[in-house]
Design a protein around this motif. Structure first.
Motif, PDB file in Angstrom:
ATOM      1  N   LEU A  29       0.677  -1.299  -0.018  1.00 55.29           N
ATOM      2  CA  LEU A  29      -0.030  -0.069   0.027  1.00 55.29           C
ATOM      3  C   LEU A  29       1.063   1.237   0.188  1.00 55.29           C
ATOM      4  O   LEU A  29       0.659   2.186  -0.749  1.00 55.29           O
ATOM      5  CB  LEU A  29      -0.929   0.081   1.388  1.00 55.29           C
ATOM      6  CG  LEU A  29      -2.089  -1.128   1.105  1.00 55.29           C
ATOM      7  CD1 LEU A  29      -2.790  -1.068   2.631  1.00 55.29           C
ATOM      8  CD2 LEU A  29      -3.301  -0.650   0.224  1.00 55.29           C
ATOM      9  N   VAL A  30       1.926   1.375   0.842  1.00 52.24           N
ATOM     10  CA  VAL A  30       2.666   2.457   1.093  1.00 52.24           C
ATOM     11  C   VAL A  30       3.661   2.868  -0.043  1.00 52.24           C
ATOM     12  O   VAL A  30       3.975   3.871  -0.616  1.00 52.24           O
ATOM     13  CB  VAL A  30       3.549   2.358   2.438  1.00 52.24           C
ATOM     14  CG1 VAL A  30       4.617   3.514   2.406  1.00 52.24           C
ATOM     15  CG2 VAL A  30       2.311   2.629   3.750  1.00 52.24           C
ATOM     16  N   ARG A  31       4.313   1.631  -0.569  1.00 52.75           N
ATOM     17  CA  ARG A  31       5.104   1.869  -1.765  1.00 52.75           C
ATOM     18  C   ARG A  31       4.563   2.029  -3.040  1.00 52.75           C
ATOM     19  O   ARG A  31       5.346   2.376  -4.021  1.00 52.75           O
ATOM     20  CB  ARG A  31       6.293   0.766  -1.563  1.00 52.75           C
ATOM     21  CG  ARG A  31       7.229   0.768  -0.615  1.00 52.75           C
ATOM     22  CD  ARG A  31       8.253  -0.473  -0.416  1.00 52.75           C
ATOM     23  NE  ARG A  31       7.666  -1.636  -0.567  1.00 52.75           N
ATOM     24  CZ  ARG A  31       7.385  -2.669   0.564  1.00 52.75           C
ATOM     25  NH1 ARG A  31       7.886  -2.027   1.677  1.00 52.75           N
ATOM     26  NH2 ARG A  31       6.874  -3.760   0.377  1.00 52.75           N
ATOM     27  N   PRO A  35       1.114   5.810  -3.780  1.00 49.60           N
ATOM     28  CA  PRO A  35       2.047   6.598  -4.840  1.00 49.60           C
ATOM     29  C   PRO A  35       1.269   6.534  -6.211  1.00 49.60           C
ATOM     30  O   PRO A  35       1.210   7.808  -6.858  1.00 49.60           O
ATOM     31  CB  PRO A  35       3.483   6.193  -4.743  1.00 49.60           C
ATOM     32  CG  PRO A  35       3.674   5.588  -3.376  1.00 49.60           C
ATOM     33  CD  PRO A  35       2.277   5.127  -3.033  1.00 49.60           C
ATOM     34  N   ALA A  36       0.779   5.321  -6.472  1.00 51.25           N
ATOM     35  CA  ALA A  36       0.252   5.458  -7.800  1.00 51.25           C
ATOM     36  C   ALA A  36      -1.073   6.305  -7.841  1.00 51.25           C
ATOM     37  O   ALA A  36      -1.463   6.868  -8.809  1.00 51.25           O
ATOM     38  CB  ALA A  36      -0.072   3.957  -8.077  1.00 51.25           C
ATOM     39  N   TRP A  37      -1.728   6.085  -6.934  1.00 46.88           N
ATOM     40  CA  TRP A  37      -3.112   6.952  -6.813  1.00 46.88           C
ATOM     41  C   TRP A  37      -2.701   8.233  -6.705  1.00 46.88           C
ATOM     42  O   TRP A  37      -3.368   9.225  -7.458  1.00 46.88           O
ATOM     43  CB  TRP A  37      -3.995   6.509  -5.494  1.00 46.88           C
ATOM     44  CG  TRP A  37      -4.928   7.411  -5.355  1.00 46.88           C
ATOM     45  CD1 TRP A  37      -6.079   6.672  -5.702  1.00 46.88           C
ATOM     46  CD2 TRP A  37      -5.611   8.596  -4.851  1.00 46.88           C
ATOM     47  NE1 TRP A  37      -7.325   7.810  -5.572  1.00 46.88           N
ATOM     48  CE2 TRP A  37      -7.001   8.973  -5.019  1.00 46.88           C
ATOM     49  CE3 TRP A  37      -4.576   9.865  -4.317  1.00 46.88           C
ATOM     50  CZ2 TRP A  37      -7.422   9.952  -4.859  1.00 46.88           C
ATOM     51  CZ3 TRP A  37      -5.156  11.079  -4.136  1.00 46.88           C
ATOM     52  CH2 TRP A  37      -6.941  10.945  -4.423  1.00 46.88           C
ATOM     53  N   LEU A  38      -1.643   8.840  -5.992  1.00 50.37           N
ATOM     54  CA  LEU A  38      -1.269  10.219  -5.980  1.00 50.37           C
ATOM     55  C   LEU A  38      -0.767  10.576  -7.482  1.00 50.37           C
ATOM     56  O   LEU A  38      -1.014  11.720  -7.973  1.00 50.37           O
ATOM     57  CB  LEU A  38      -0.257  10.574  -5.049  1.00 50.37           C
ATOM     58  CG  LEU A  38      -0.646  10.460  -3.531  1.00 50.37           C
ATOM     59  CD1 LEU A  38       0.613  10.506  -2.794  1.00 50.37           C
ATOM     60  CD2 LEU A  38      -1.560  11.656  -3.199  1.00 50.37           C
ATOM     61  N   ARG A  39      -0.066   9.875  -8.069  1.00 46.57           N
ATOM     62  CA  ARG A  39       0.281  10.199  -9.514  1.00 46.57           C
ATOM     63  C   ARG A  39      -1.005  10.390 -10.521  1.00 46.57           C
ATOM     64  O   ARG A  39      -0.832  11.100 -11.455  1.00 46.57           O
ATOM     65  CB  ARG A  39       1.355   9.058 -10.032  1.00 46.57           C
ATOM     66  CG  ARG A  39       2.636   9.023  -9.475  1.00 46.57           C
ATOM     67  CD  ARG A  39       3.679   8.254 -10.233  1.00 46.57           C
ATOM     68  NE  ARG A  39       4.859   7.857  -9.363  1.00 46.57           N
ATOM     69  CZ  ARG A  39       4.942   6.628  -8.499  1.00 46.57           C
ATOM     70  NH1 ARG A  39       3.554   5.488  -8.587  1.00 46.57           N
ATOM     71  NH2 ARG A  39       5.529   6.507  -7.559  1.00 46.57           N
ATOM     72  N   VAL A  51       6.476  11.170  -6.684  1.00 49.46           N
ATOM     73  CA  VAL A  51       5.974  10.578  -5.576  1.00 49.46           C
ATOM     74  C   VAL A  51       6.936   9.197  -5.392  1.00 49.46           C
ATOM     75  O   VAL A  51       6.948   8.332  -6.201  1.00 49.46           O
ATOM     76  CB  VAL A  51       4.622  10.170  -5.608  1.00 49.46           C
ATOM     77  CG1 VAL A  51       4.213   9.424  -4.303  1.00 49.46           C
ATOM     78  CG2 VAL A  51       3.618  11.225  -5.950  1.00 49.46           C
ATOM     79  N   HIS A  52       7.396   9.074  -4.092  1.00 47.15           N
ATOM     80  CA  HIS A  52       7.871   7.615  -3.837  1.00 47.15           C
ATOM     81  C   HIS A  52       7.654   7.336  -2.498  1.00 47.15           C
ATOM     82  O   HIS A  52       7.819   8.254  -1.500  1.00 47.15           O
ATOM     83  CB  HIS A  52       9.564   8.020  -3.733  1.00 47.15           C
ATOM     84  CG  HIS A  52      10.419   6.590  -3.378  1.00 47.15           C
ATOM     85  ND1 HIS A  52      10.700   5.750  -4.307  1.00 47.15           N
ATOM     86  CD2 HIS A  52      10.806   6.474  -2.165  1.00 47.15           C
ATOM     87  CE1 HIS A  52      11.377   4.908  -3.870  1.00 47.15           C
ATOM     88  NE2 HIS A  52      11.645   5.150  -2.634  1.00 47.15           N
TER      89      HIS A  52
END
Length: 58
Positions: A29-31, A35-39, A51-52
């Protein structure tokens, strides 16, 4: 995003340094997923959002 963050917070009581199933899911979820959702959902201004996600202080 709310669902993703809720999942991470729900897993926090099971935190350990080991590679338990809960920590594997939390790490994914965190890695990866957050980040995919934010991108995908945060609008880019002059340049793309970088985002990382990390699960440890290094």
């Amino acid at each position: 995003m709310r669902d993703l963050l809720t999942q991470v917070l729900d897993l926090q009581p099971d935190w350990s340094t080991g590679n338990s199933e809960e920590m594997r899911v939390r790490g994914m979820l965190v890695r990866d997923e957050i980040p995919a959702w934010l991108r995908a959902n945060v609008p880019a201004r002059d340049r793309p959002i970088l985002v990382h996600g990390r699960t440890a202080w290094v």
